[in-house]
Design a protein around this motif. Structure first.
Motif, PDB file in Angstrom:
ATOM      1  N   THR A 130       0.844  -1.200   0.000  1.00  0.00           N
ATOM      2  CA  THR A 130       0.000   0.000   0.000  1.00  0.00           C
ATOM      3  C   THR A 130       0.881   1.252   0.000  1.00  0.00           C
ATOM      4  O   THR A 130       0.486   2.305   0.507  1.00  0.00           O
ATOM      5  N   GLY A 131       2.091   1.113  -0.532  1.00  0.00           N
ATOM      6  CA  GLY A 131       2.988   2.264  -0.619  1.00  0.00           C
ATOM      7  C   GLY A 131       3.495   2.738   0.724  1.00  0.00           C
ATOM      8  O   GLY A 131       3.591   3.941   0.969  1.00  0.00           O
ATOM      9  N   ASN A 132       3.789   1.791   1.614  1.00  0.00           N
ATOM     10  CA  ASN A 132       4.319   2.096   2.951  1.00  0.00           C
ATOM     11  C   ASN A 132       3.350   2.856   3.842  1.00  0.00           C
ATOM     12  O   ASN A 132       3.748   3.449   4.839  1.00  0.00           O
ATOM     13  N   ARG A 133       2.096   2.864   3.482  1.00  0.00           N
ATOM     14  CA  ARG A 133       1.075   3.469   4.350  1.00  0.00           C
ATOM     15  C   ARG A 133       0.327   2.360   5.070  1.00  0.00           C
ATOM     16  O   ARG A 133      -0.145   1.416   4.430  1.00  0.00           O
ATOM     17  N   PRO A 134       0.169   2.450   6.387  1.00  0.00           N
ATOM     18  CA  PRO A 134      -0.563   1.412   7.130  1.00  0.00           C
ATOM     19  C   PRO A 134      -2.004   1.316   6.648  1.00  0.00           C
ATOM     20  O   PRO A 134      -2.610   2.325   6.233  1.00  0.00           O
ATOM     21  N   PRO A 135      -2.596   0.123   6.698  1.00  0.00           N
ATOM     22  CA  PRO A 135      -3.997  -0.039   6.286  1.00  0.00           C
ATOM     23  C   PRO A 135      -4.953   0.917   6.991  1.00  0.00           C
ATOM     24  O   PRO A 135      -5.876   1.438   6.367  1.00  0.00           O
ATOM     25  N   SER A 136      -4.730   1.160   8.279  1.00  0.00           N
ATOM     26  CA  SER A 136      -5.642   2.048   9.012  1.00  0.00           C
ATOM     27  C   SER A 136      -5.595   3.471   8.477  1.00  0.00           C
ATOM     28  O   SER A 136      -6.614   4.179   8.474  1.00  0.00           O
ATOM     29  N   VAL A 137      -4.429   3.903   8.008  1.00  0.00           N
ATOM     30  CA  VAL A 137      -4.303   5.245   7.416  1.00  0.00           C
ATOM     31  C   VAL A 137      -5.042   5.297   6.081  1.00  0.00           C
ATOM     32  O   VAL A 137      -5.787   6.244   5.807  1.00  0.00           O
ATOM     33  N   CYS A 138      -4.841   4.276   5.243  1.00  0.00           N
ATOM     34  CA  CYS A 138      -5.548   4.228   3.956  1.00  0.00           C
ATOM     35  C   CYS A 138      -7.057   4.208   4.174  1.00  0.00           C
ATOM     36  O   CYS A 138      -7.808   4.896   3.467  1.00  0.00           O
ATOM     37  N   ALA A 139      -7.503   3.427   5.147  1.00  0.00           N
ATOM     38  CA  ALA A 139      -8.936   3.341   5.440  1.00  0.00           C
ATOM     39  C   ALA A 139      -9.480   4.674   5.930  1.00  0.00           C
ATOM     40  O   ALA A 139     -10.550   5.128   5.493  1.00  0.00           O
ATOM     41  N   ALA A 140      -8.754   5.317   6.828  1.00  0.00           N
ATOM     42  CA  ALA A 140      -9.207   6.597   7.389  1.00  0.00           C
ATOM     43  C   ALA A 140      -9.324   7.662   6.309  1.00  0.00           C
ATOM     44  O   ALA A 140     -10.263   8.470   6.317  1.00  0.00           O
TER      45      ALA A 140
END
Length: 397
Positions: free
Chosen positions: A373-383
């Motif tokens: 996800t491009g070094n972004r945590p899933p929770s950040v992408c979801a938020a």
């Protein structure tokens, strides 16, 4: 939606619903990021467990009420379940939140979402964790479109499935397991043990009592067969504390006794030294793939459930690791094939430097890129998507 909360600097209200432990963890991480992004100007309401409670959610009822196993138990408790669905939907409508986030558990959360959309269509609805529309009941994707505004997918192939099935917009936000890679992969010393003799074999019969019941006999007989053929190995069986008694009772009938390890921390330590695994089909196969542990997967269930699934499943593999890498590299033995004379030869093939082992290792070596996800945590992408849906709902026109 209340105009009082739309202006800048006004506290946002977010309603979340998670009724299982895995969803509770996802919800807690999402709440944490949303609070950071909104500068603390956010109020959470809804249904959740212990992790979400730590982040400030007071659940409307204990989610343990919905921990129901077995068709007979569901039938007995159906009136209570339906009452909770009605009450939860009424609470959402009364709260008039800026957004509703439903997390997994579609049999419960989607029924709530439909009721909310019918009574308060202005409330945007995000579904965090896609139902398995790509595996069975594909018509659910199109059916979700009227009441779900965006699906947050944990698996990278799911957005394509939703587009093909004409479902609501779907974005891959990443699987929470990708945040645990450092805990799954060995350091230098652990890697040395992974390659040493005797090889460590993980046995993973499942995380539910029904799964343990269906798999333990076949798995135990498989180990006996391997041992009788002169294969050397050390067996480790990770499980959770609440299942230990049931596991130990089943192990009384095993000729090859494993070392039992309890809890998530000990389980991950075992993954880091494992040379191969015999695993029940499920999320654990993806966990093993991320850990770089070659495996044989199996699944056995009751006759009625098997009858239904055989006619419903539309994918050429039920193994999550296979679906993610896009290749059937993990042998799978389902129902009548889940027996020692089938499992033992496939498992034996993983102990040496064989084509099967190399093929799995090559496929697992691609998994970081596939699930990135491009070094972004899933929770950040979801938020970010939750916030975007809130902004869209507040936009004029």
């Amino acid at each position: 939606m209340s105009p009082a909360r739309i202006g800048a600097g006004i506290t946002r209200k977010i309603f979340l619903i998670a009724t299982e432990e895995s969803g509770d963890r996802l919800g807690a991480n999402l709440m944490k990021v949303l609070r950071q992004r909104l500068g603390g100007a956010v109020e959470f309401e809804g249904v959740g467990g212990r992790a979400m409670a730590i982040e400030g959610l007071t659940s409307r009822f204990p989610i343990e009420e919905l921990s129901i196993i077995g068709l007979a138990a569901v039938v007995r408790q159906l009136p209570a379940i339906m009452r909770r669905i009605r009450e939860t939907a009424e609470a959402v409508v009364a709260a008039q939140p800026d957004i509703l986030v439903i997390i997994d558990s579609p049999d419960f959360t989607h029924r709530v979402a439909k009721r909310v959309r019918a009574r308060a269509p202005q409330i945007p609805i995000v579904d965090y964790v896609s139902p398995t529309v790509w595996a069975w009941r594909p018509g659910r994707a199109r059916a979700m479109k009227p009441y779900v505004d965006h699906v947050l997918a944990l698996l990278p192939f799911e957005p394509g499935a939703y587009e093909k099935l004409h479902g609501p917009p779907c974005s891959y936000v990443g699987h929470p397991l990708t945040e645990q890679i450092s805990q799954l992969r060995p350091n230098a010393e652990e890697k040395q043990r992974r390659e040493a003799e005797p090889p460590v074999l993980l046995v993973l019969p499942g995380s539910r009592r029904s799964e343990i019941k269906h798999h333990m006999t076949a798995f135990g007989m498989t180990l006996t067969r391997l041992q009788s053929e002169g294969v050397a190995f050390e067996v480790v069986l990770p499980t959770m504390p609440h299942l230990e008694e049931e596991i130990r009772a089943a192990l009384k009938y095993w000729k090859v006794q494993p070392r039992i390890v309890l809890g998530e921390e000990e389980k991950r330590a075992a993954f880091r030294i494992a040379h191969a695994a015999l695993a029940k089909s499920g999320t654990v196969t993806l966990e093993l793939a991320l850990a770089g542990v070659p495996m044989v997967a199996a699944y056995r269930t009751g006759a009625m459930e098997a009858f239904i699934l055989r006619r419903a499943i539309r994918v050429n593999s039920v193994i999550l690791a296979n679906l993610v890498v896009g290749e059937n590299v993990v042998p799978e033995f389902l129902q009548e094939n889940c027996r020692s004379e089938r499992l033992a030869p496939a498992l034996r093939d993983l102990f040496g430097d064989t084509p099967l082992r190399r093929r799995q290792m090559d496929a697992f070596g691609r998994i970081d890129q596939i699930m990135s996800t491009g070094n972004r945590p899933p929770s950040v992408c979801a938020a970010e998507i939750v916030l975007a849906e809130m902004r869209k709902a507040r936009a004029p026109g």
